[in-house]
Write a protein that holds these residues in place. Sequence first.
Motif, PDB file in Angstrom:
ATOM      1  N   UNK A 194      -6.053  -0.815  -2.863  1.00 38.77           N
ATOM      2  CA  UNK A 194      -6.086   0.257  -4.150  1.00 38.77           C
ATOM      3  C   UNK A 194      -7.057   1.629  -3.460  1.00 38.77           C
ATOM      4  N   UNK A 195      -8.386   0.370  -2.904  1.00 34.21           N
ATOM      5  CA  UNK A 195      -8.848   2.109  -2.165  1.00 34.21           C
ATOM      6  C   UNK A 195      -8.198   2.409  -1.074  1.00 34.21           C
ATOM      7  N   UNK A 196      -7.070   2.110  -0.557  1.00 33.20           N
ATOM      8  CA  UNK A 196      -6.487   3.317   0.549  1.00 33.20           C
ATOM      9  C   UNK A 196      -5.663   4.285  -0.032  1.00 33.20           C
ATOM     10  N   UNK A 197      -5.083   3.648  -1.636  1.00 29.88           N
ATOM     11  CA  UNK A 197      -4.020   4.385  -1.839  1.00 29.88           C
ATOM     12  C   UNK A 197      -4.731   5.427  -2.275  1.00 29.88           C
ATOM     13  N   UNK A 210       0.350 -10.614   4.302  1.00 28.75           N
ATOM     14  CA  UNK A 210       1.128  -9.378   5.388  1.00 28.75           C
ATOM     15  C   UNK A 210       1.680  -8.172   4.739  1.00 28.75           C
ATOM     16  N   UNK A 211       2.170  -8.158   3.516  1.00 29.05           N
ATOM     17  CA  UNK A 211       3.030  -7.104   3.025  1.00 29.05           C
ATOM     18  C   UNK A 211       1.743  -5.770   3.216  1.00 29.05           C
ATOM     19  N   UNK A 212       0.133  -5.829   2.517  1.00 25.70           N
ATOM     20  CA  UNK A 212      -0.808  -4.991   2.126  1.00 25.70           C
ATOM     21  C   UNK A 212      -1.092  -4.544   3.313  1.00 25.70           C
ATOM     22  N   UNK A 213      -1.155  -5.374   4.647  1.00 27.59           N
ATOM     23  CA  UNK A 213      -1.152  -5.123   6.292  1.00 27.59           C
ATOM     24  C   UNK A 213       0.228  -3.822   6.219  1.00 27.59           C
ATOM     25  N   UNK A 214       1.288  -4.184   5.994  1.00 31.26           N
ATOM     26  CA  UNK A 214       2.580  -3.330   6.403  1.00 31.26           C
ATOM     27  C   UNK A 214       2.336  -2.003   5.945  1.00 31.26           C
ATOM     28  N   UNK A 215       1.801  -2.275   4.119  1.00 37.52           N
ATOM     29  CA  UNK A 215       1.557  -0.887   3.744  1.00 37.52           C
ATOM     30  C   UNK A 215       0.143   0.214   4.204  1.00 37.52           C
ATOM     31  N   UNK A 237      -5.092   5.877  -8.965  1.00 38.44           N
ATOM     32  CA  UNK A 237      -6.723   5.180  -9.727  1.00 38.44           C
ATOM     33  C   UNK A 237      -6.321   3.825 -10.418  1.00 38.44           C
ATOM     34  N   UNK A 238      -6.359   4.881 -12.127  1.00 41.98           N
ATOM     35  CA  UNK A 238      -5.732   3.790 -13.041  1.00 41.98           C
ATOM     36  C   UNK A 238      -4.461   3.557 -12.765  1.00 41.98           C
ATOM     37  N   UNK A 239      -3.545   2.867 -11.461  1.00 37.09           N
ATOM     38  CA  UNK A 239      -3.029   2.325 -12.247  1.00 37.09           C
ATOM     39  C   UNK A 239      -2.649   0.730 -11.876  1.00 37.09           C
ATOM     40  N   UNK A 240      -2.170  -0.139 -13.096  1.00 43.45           N
ATOM     41  CA  UNK A 240      -2.231  -1.453 -13.199  1.00 43.45           C
ATOM     42  C   UNK A 240      -0.591  -2.211 -13.369  1.00 43.45           C
ATOM     43  N   UNK A 241      -0.124  -3.515 -12.813  1.00 40.51           N
ATOM     44  CA  UNK A 241       0.630  -4.299 -13.675  1.00 40.51           C
ATOM     45  C   UNK A 241       2.214  -3.484 -13.005  1.00 40.51           C
ATOM     46  N   UNK A 242       3.316  -3.281 -13.798  1.00 37.59           N
ATOM     47  CA  UNK A 242       4.433  -2.642 -12.706  1.00 37.59           C
ATOM     48  C   UNK A 242       4.432  -1.147 -12.509  1.00 37.59           C
ATOM     49  N   UNK A 243       3.390  -0.241 -12.893  1.00 36.57           N
ATOM     50  CA  UNK A 243       3.199   1.038 -12.248  1.00 36.57           C
ATOM     51  C   UNK A 243       2.738   0.627 -11.345  1.00 36.57           C
ATOM     52  N   UNK A 244       1.309   0.069 -10.809  1.00 38.21           N
ATOM     53  CA  UNK A 244       1.375  -0.143  -9.774  1.00 38.21           C
ATOM     54  C   UNK A 244       2.451  -0.768  -8.855  1.00 38.21           C
ATOM     55  N   UNK A 245       3.105  -1.996  -8.824  1.00 37.45           N
ATOM     56  CA  UNK A 245       4.305  -2.114  -8.307  1.00 37.45           C
ATOM     57  C   UNK A 245       5.137  -1.430  -7.639  1.00 37.45           C
TER      58      UNK A 245
END
Length: 205
Positions: A118-121, A178-183, A131-139
Amino acid sequence: MRFTAAILLLTFGCGIASRGALAQQQPLQPQLSPEAQELLAQLRDIHEPAPVGWWPPAPGWWLLALLLLTCAGAAFFWLRHKRRQRRKNRYRAEAIKLLRGIDIKQARATQDINEILKRVAVTHYGRSICGNLTGRKWLEFLQATVEIGCPAEVQKILLEDLYRESSNNISGNQAFLDYAVNWVQRHGQRNFNGGNLTAMEAENV
């Protein structure tokens, strides 16, 4: 006396003969006419041509100087672009370092990985966008901003395990890490704006 006088006569005769021989060997200098002497007087000394100066240089040197200046300018702008790009992407390296330092066996590993994401995004896209995305919206935001697929195990973590008080899914945390590093490494490659997220929300209604 007669003998001495004979020697003197012989010596005197040899001297005269030698002078006559020398006179015959040396050619007589021709006598110049007054007109020739006047022409010789008008002649000037021979002057050597002036040495060739280095300025202005030949056209080939101008072309070489222009080529060198062009190469130097291109190298300068390329180095400045690389320096700015490295400075701009410094947050990626810092985020990956933080992600690598997370212990996936800890109870808060899932929350820590998501917090760094979230900090990187927010750093790249702005707090008003994600900043306020959660759940499916965040995905959906994560899927829309990178050209890599999100594994089903990671989707389950983002939709379910992330909001549980205690979750110790080690294999899921490893997949999420692993997904977070790739993202973090690849986000920004796909054009994204708020309209993309709005369109995805409309499809799910």
